[in-house]
Design a protein around this motif. Sequence first.
Motif, PDB file in Angstrom:
ATOM      1  N   PRO A 110       3.911  -4.248 -11.626  1.00  0.00           N
ATOM      2  CA  PRO A 110       2.902  -4.409 -10.657  1.00  0.00           C
ATOM      3  C   PRO A 110       3.309  -3.482  -9.321  1.00  0.00           C
ATOM      4  CG  PRO A 110       4.278  -6.247 -10.817  1.00  0.00           C
ATOM      5  CD  PRO A 110       4.439  -5.396 -12.179  1.00  0.00           C
ATOM      6  N   LYS A 111       2.208  -2.802  -9.003  1.00  0.00           N
ATOM      7  CA  LYS A 111       2.477  -2.157  -7.538  1.00  0.00           C
ATOM      8  C   LYS A 111       1.330  -2.401  -6.912  1.00  0.00           C
ATOM      9  CE  LYS A 111       5.810   0.568  -8.356  1.00  0.00           C
ATOM     10  NZ  LYS A 111       6.903   0.435  -7.526  1.00  0.00           N
ATOM     11  N   ASP A 112       1.778  -3.366  -5.891  1.00  0.00           N
ATOM     12  CA  ASP A 112       0.595  -3.794  -4.845  1.00  0.00           C
ATOM     13  C   ASP A 112       0.097  -2.852  -3.791  1.00  0.00           C
ATOM     14  OD1 ASP A 112       0.850  -6.208  -6.284  1.00  0.00           O
ATOM     15  OD2 ASP A 112       2.509  -6.705  -5.157  1.00  0.00           O
TER      16      ASP A 112
ATOM     17  N   PHE B  69      -7.090  -3.815  -5.979  1.00  0.00           N
ATOM     18  CA  PHE B  69      -6.212  -3.995  -4.539  1.00  0.00           C
ATOM     19  C   PHE B  69      -6.885  -5.030  -3.543  1.00  0.00           C
ATOM     20  CE2 PHE B  69      -9.065  -0.305  -3.966  1.00  0.00           C
ATOM     21  CZ  PHE B  69      -9.614  -0.560  -2.673  1.00  0.00           C
ATOM     22  N   THR B  70      -6.048  -5.141  -2.638  1.00  0.00           N
ATOM     23  CA  THR B  70      -6.219  -6.143  -1.803  1.00  0.00           C
ATOM     24  C   THR B  70      -6.807  -5.571  -0.487  1.00  0.00           C
ATOM     25  OG1 THR B  70      -4.563  -7.506  -2.440  1.00  0.00           O
ATOM     26  CG2 THR B  70      -5.593  -8.359  -0.244  1.00  0.00           C
ATOM     27  N   THR B  71      -7.981  -5.890   0.189  1.00  0.00           N
ATOM     28  CA  THR B  71      -8.380  -5.490   1.143  1.00  0.00           C
ATOM     29  C   THR B  71      -8.550  -6.500   2.359  1.00  0.00           C
ATOM     30  OG1 THR B  71     -10.156  -4.244   0.030  1.00  0.00           O
ATOM     31  CG2 THR B  71     -10.696  -4.383   2.400  1.00  0.00           C
ATOM     32  N   ILE B  72      -8.059  -6.065   3.558  1.00  0.00           N
ATOM     33  CA  ILE B  72      -7.865  -7.173   4.666  1.00  0.00           C
ATOM     34  C   ILE B  72      -8.661  -6.439   5.831  1.00  0.00           C
ATOM     35  CG2 ILE B  72      -6.434  -8.442   5.992  1.00  0.00           C
ATOM     36  CD1 ILE B  72      -4.085  -8.251   3.886  1.00  0.00           C
ATOM     37  N   MET B  73      -9.588  -7.228   6.252  1.00  0.00           N
ATOM     38  CA  MET B  73     -10.103  -7.036   7.478  1.00  0.00           C
ATOM     39  C   MET B  73      -9.561  -7.663   8.629  1.00  0.00           C
ATOM     40  SD  MET B  73     -13.894  -7.358   9.215  1.00  0.00           S
ATOM     41  CE  MET B  73     -14.861  -6.264   8.140  1.00  0.00           C
TER      42      MET B  73
ATOM     43  N   LYS C 297      -0.590 -14.192  -0.147  1.00  0.00           N
ATOM     44  CA  LYS C 297      -0.222 -14.334  -1.589  1.00  0.00           C
ATOM     45  C   LYS C 297      -0.977 -14.340  -2.769  1.00  0.00           C
ATOM     46  CE  LYS C 297       4.754 -15.786  -1.347  1.00  0.00           C
ATOM     47  NZ  LYS C 297       5.074 -15.243  -0.109  1.00  0.00           N
ATOM     48  N   LYS C 298      -2.102 -15.023  -2.443  1.00  0.00           N
ATOM     49  CA  LYS C 298      -3.152 -15.304  -3.601  1.00  0.00           C
ATOM     50  C   LYS C 298      -3.780 -13.853  -3.801  1.00  0.00           C
ATOM     51  CE  LYS C 298      -3.995 -19.829  -2.189  1.00  0.00           C
ATOM     52  NZ  LYS C 298      -4.876 -20.954  -1.905  1.00  0.00           N
ATOM     53  N   ALA C 299      -4.355 -13.494  -2.478  1.00  0.00           N
ATOM     54  CA  ALA C 299      -4.948 -12.361  -2.576  1.00  0.00           C
ATOM     55  C   ALA C 299      -4.332 -11.033  -3.328  1.00  0.00           C
ATOM     56  CB  ALA C 299      -5.507 -12.037  -1.206  1.00  0.00           C
ATOM     57  N   VAL C 300      -2.933 -11.090  -3.019  1.00  0.00           N
ATOM     58  CA  VAL C 300      -2.439  -9.823  -3.578  1.00  0.00           C
ATOM     59  C   VAL C 300      -2.102 -10.092  -5.155  1.00  0.00           C
ATOM     60  CG1 VAL C 300      -0.201  -8.612  -3.684  1.00  0.00           C
ATOM     61  CG2 VAL C 300      -1.228  -9.065  -1.554  1.00  0.00           C
ATOM     62  N   LEU C 301      -1.858 -11.315  -5.512  1.00  0.00           N
ATOM     63  CA  LEU C 301      -1.558 -11.646  -7.013  1.00  0.00           C
ATOM     64  C   LEU C 301      -2.734 -11.447  -7.664  1.00  0.00           C
ATOM     65  CD1 LEU C 301       0.662 -14.861  -6.630  1.00  0.00           C
ATOM     66  CD2 LEU C 301       1.410 -12.620  -6.948  1.00  0.00           C
ATOM     67  N   VAL C 302      -3.963 -11.893  -7.189  1.00  0.00           N
ATOM     68  CA  VAL C 302      -5.293 -11.759  -7.848  1.00  0.00           C
ATOM     69  C   VAL C 302      -5.525 -10.493  -8.057  1.00  0.00           C
ATOM     70  CG1 VAL C 302      -7.619 -12.093  -7.544  1.00  0.00           C
ATOM     71  CG2 VAL C 302      -6.124 -13.887  -7.291  1.00  0.00           C
TER      72      VAL C 302
END
Lengths: 296, 107
Positions: free
Chosen positions: A120-122, A150-154, A219-224
């Motif tokens: 995994p590479k986040d 990938f995770t998107t954070i606004m 944590k949940k967002a990155v893992l999902v």
Amino acid sequence: MSLDYVKFTPGFGKFMPKEYRDMVEHGPFGKKISVSQVGMFKEILEEHPMCAGCAMTLFIRLAIIAFPNPEDTITVGTAGCGRLAISQAAIPFVYGNYGDQNGVASGLTRGLRLRFGDKPKDVVVMAGDGGMADIGFAQTLHSWFRKEKFTTIMLDNEVYGNTGGQESGMTNRNQVLKMAPLGKKFEKMDMLGMAKVAGCAYVATVVPNNPRRVESVIKKAVLVAREIGPSYIQAYTSCNIEYAIPTDKVMEDAKTVEDDRYKFSEYITDEAKEYLSQLYGYKEYLPKPATAVGKQ
Amino acid sequence: MYLVANIDTGICAATSCKLCTQYCPEANTILYNNDAGKDKGLKYGSAYVAVDRCKGCAQCVWVCDNMAKHNAIKMEMIDQIGDTALTQNVTYGEKNSSATLASPIRG
């Protein structure tokens, strides 16, 4: 992954700045670190030029602490206040042209998966409301429709804070700003609704006045995003300059706004629930035992 | 001169909330020493401020006064604060950190 890249070249350690030595010897790389241990280890985020008391900085700091595997994480950002802090961290940061961040992250995620296979590479995109909902809107939505992992954070400060206070799509209706003297004419964009429609597997809103919740959500967002699909977090990170919030009242404002219109919300697909509960032990997502059938 | 946060070790070490460490927007600025209260016979450690990194926003003061209700943090002028922690004097250990105190003006 090998942690060698955060270590010194043999013989050079004693010449390195103290902050670097602390990071290698007492940083969070390769360890399980939580928000409750803050102040007792060297953080990945370093000194940065963001304004005093900025809630966005606090959120970025907490988000970086919360990354499940910081040594295997790459952040992507774009123009805006946030990149001033995100780029001052001891993890790789990629700067996309304004609005390009989700396009850049799409290519990066695919490239990393080709290069590193199943390790995994986040990839975590952190950008402001302008970069994400206005100028980068098309790329953001298309990355979700394409189910890029990938995770998107606004970092939603509800204004273009870096350029003097213009309204953004995420500014509330009727809000008067320095560069919007008549007040905004339209409603705040429903990015949460669009994220769900576009197929994000995990969507959450959060306010940084609850550090443990920020940690949990990140944590949940990155893992999902590792296996299931895109995840989206919308964080209220007030601009104390453009909204004239005294710095010592920033958390009071965060609490007021959270109670008023930025309540914590979490949307997670059944597939993501199963994944989190099976692989990472999230008990709250375990299937509930069937209730006993009432006696007849 | 300018204001920086100063934490009263006596009050802080009687509790163990650590809220200020979590709410400071600056990284590694409010740190925590698990052994700080032991010399004074207090139960817990104490938070302390690396004043060279403090930008003086006073967010920690609001958090300590209103969320934790301990009133342990005050904003004080950097030249009147006495010896305090500086980043260059901070030592990290296994799940702990400590600092030798020094003058914030002379180092």
